[in-house]
Write a protein that holds these residues in place. Sequence first.
Motif, PDB file in Angstrom:
ATOM      1  N   MET A   1     128.990 -23.833 114.559  1.00 39.82           N
ATOM      2  CA  MET A   1     128.523 -24.101 113.219  1.00 39.82           C
ATOM      3  C   MET A   1     128.754 -22.895 112.310  1.00 39.82           C
ATOM      4  N   GLU A   2     128.659 -21.696 112.853  1.00 43.63           N
ATOM      5  CA  GLU A   2     128.886 -20.477 112.068  1.00 43.63           C
ATOM      6  C   GLU A   2     130.281 -20.470 111.465  1.00 43.63           C
ATOM      7  N   ASN A   3     131.276 -20.872 112.231  1.00 43.92           N
ATOM      8  CA  ASN A   3     132.643 -20.910 111.721  1.00 43.92           C
ATOM      9  C   ASN A   3     132.753 -21.840 110.518  1.00 43.92           C
ATOM     10  N   CYS A   4     132.081 -22.964 110.575  1.00 44.98           N
ATOM     11  CA  CYS A   4     132.112 -23.937 109.485  1.00 44.98           C
ATOM     12  C   CYS A   4     131.500 -23.336 108.218  1.00 44.98           C
ATOM     13  N   VAL A   5     130.393 -22.665 108.343  1.00 38.25           N
ATOM     14  CA  VAL A   5     129.725 -22.048 107.194  1.00 38.25           C
ATOM     15  C   VAL A   5     130.613 -20.970 106.585  1.00 38.25           C
ATOM     16  N   LEU A   6     131.189 -20.127 107.413  1.00 37.22           N
ATOM     17  CA  LEU A   6     132.072 -19.073 106.908  1.00 37.22           C
ATOM     18  C   LEU A   6     133.286 -19.657 106.218  1.00 37.22           C
ATOM     19  N   ARG A   7     133.858 -20.691 106.797  1.00 38.53           N
ATOM     20  CA  ARG A   7     135.047 -21.321 106.207  1.00 38.53           C
ATOM     21  C   ARG A   7     134.703 -21.956 104.864  1.00 38.53           C
ATOM     22  N   CYS A   8     133.522 -22.555 104.764  1.00 42.52           N
ATOM     23  CA  CYS A   8     133.113 -23.154 103.491  1.00 42.52           C
ATOM     24  C   CYS A   8     132.852 -22.078 102.434  1.00 42.52           C
ATOM     25  N   ALA A   9     132.365 -20.931 102.842  1.00 39.88           N
ATOM     26  CA  ALA A   9     132.094 -19.841 101.902  1.00 39.88           C
ATOM     27  C   ALA A   9     133.397 -19.314 101.314  1.00 39.88           C
ATOM     28  N   SER A  10     134.428 -19.160 102.124  1.00 43.41           N
ATOM     29  CA  SER A  10     135.721 -18.688 101.652  1.00 43.41           C
ATOM     30  C   SER A  10     136.785 -18.998 102.696  1.00 43.41           C
ATOM     31  N   ALA A  11     137.523 -20.040 102.447  1.00 48.28           N
ATOM     32  CA  ALA A  11     138.558 -20.448 103.396  1.00 48.28           C
ATOM     33  C   ALA A  11     139.633 -19.372 103.560  1.00 48.28           C
ATOM     34  N   SER A  12     140.027 -18.744 102.459  1.00 51.28           N
ATOM     35  CA  SER A  12     141.093 -17.738 102.552  1.00 51.28           C
ATOM     36  C   SER A  12     140.624 -16.505 103.324  1.00 51.28           C
ATOM     37  N   CYS A  13     139.389 -16.065 103.094  1.00 52.43           N
ATOM     38  CA  CYS A  13     138.872 -14.908 103.832  1.00 52.43           C
ATOM     39  C   CYS A  13     138.651 -15.259 105.301  1.00 52.43           C
ATOM     40  N   TYR A  14     138.190 -16.490 105.553  1.00 54.91           N
ATOM     41  CA  TYR A  14     138.008 -16.915 106.943  1.00 54.91           C
ATOM     42  C   TYR A  14     139.333 -16.848 107.682  1.00 54.91           C
ATOM     43  N   ASP A  15     140.375 -17.398 107.071  1.00 55.92           N
ATOM     44  CA  ASP A  15     141.695 -17.386 107.718  1.00 55.92           C
ATOM     45  C   ASP A  15     142.178 -15.961 107.954  1.00 55.92           C
ATOM     46  N   GLU A  16     141.944 -15.092 106.974  1.00 52.83           N
ATOM     47  CA  GLU A  16     142.384 -13.699 107.086  1.00 52.83           C
ATOM     48  C   GLU A  16     141.657 -12.956 108.206  1.00 52.83           C
ATOM     49  N   VAL A  17     140.342 -13.158 108.314  1.00 52.52           N
ATOM     50  CA  VAL A  17     139.535 -12.374 109.252  1.00 52.52           C
ATOM     51  C   VAL A  17     139.391 -13.049 110.617  1.00 52.52           C
ATOM     52  N   TYR A  18     139.162 -14.347 110.641  1.00 52.27           N
ATOM     53  CA  TYR A  18     138.874 -15.050 111.894  1.00 52.27           C
ATOM     54  C   TYR A  18     139.950 -16.043 112.313  1.00 52.27           C
ATOM     55  N   GLY A  19     140.992 -16.186 111.519  1.00 55.71           N
ATOM     56  CA  GLY A  19     141.988 -17.235 111.735  1.00 55.71           C
ATOM     57  C   GLY A  19     142.584 -17.295 113.127  1.00 55.71           C
ATOM     58  N   ARG A  20     142.914 -16.168 113.688  1.00 56.86           N
ATOM     59  CA  ARG A  20     143.568 -16.171 115.005  1.00 56.86           C
ATOM     60  C   ARG A  20     142.585 -16.135 116.171  1.00 56.86           C
ATOM     61  N   ASP A  21     141.337 -15.746 115.887  1.00 59.83           N
ATOM     62  CA  ASP A  21     140.344 -15.618 116.954  1.00 59.83           C
ATOM     63  C   ASP A  21     138.968 -15.982 116.397  1.00 59.83           C
TER      64      ASP A  21
END
Length: 56
Positions: A1-21
């Motif tokens: 669920m944490e990943n979903c919240v982070l992605r909703c907050a900022s999809a581009s930052c999520y991809d940059e920071v957590y995208g590969r892992d």
Amino acid sequence: MENCVLRCASASCYDEVYGRDALEEGEVDTERGRAFRSCAREELRRLRGYQTFGTE
């Protein structure tokens, strides 16, 4: 669920920071958390810069 919240907050930052892992359930990664917050704050500053309030 944490990943979903982070992605909703900022999809581009999520991809940059957590995208590969992505975070695993219950995982705490302080370093990447700081990087995400920094990225999201900068994104918000940029978005606010594009807004004009009552200027003509």
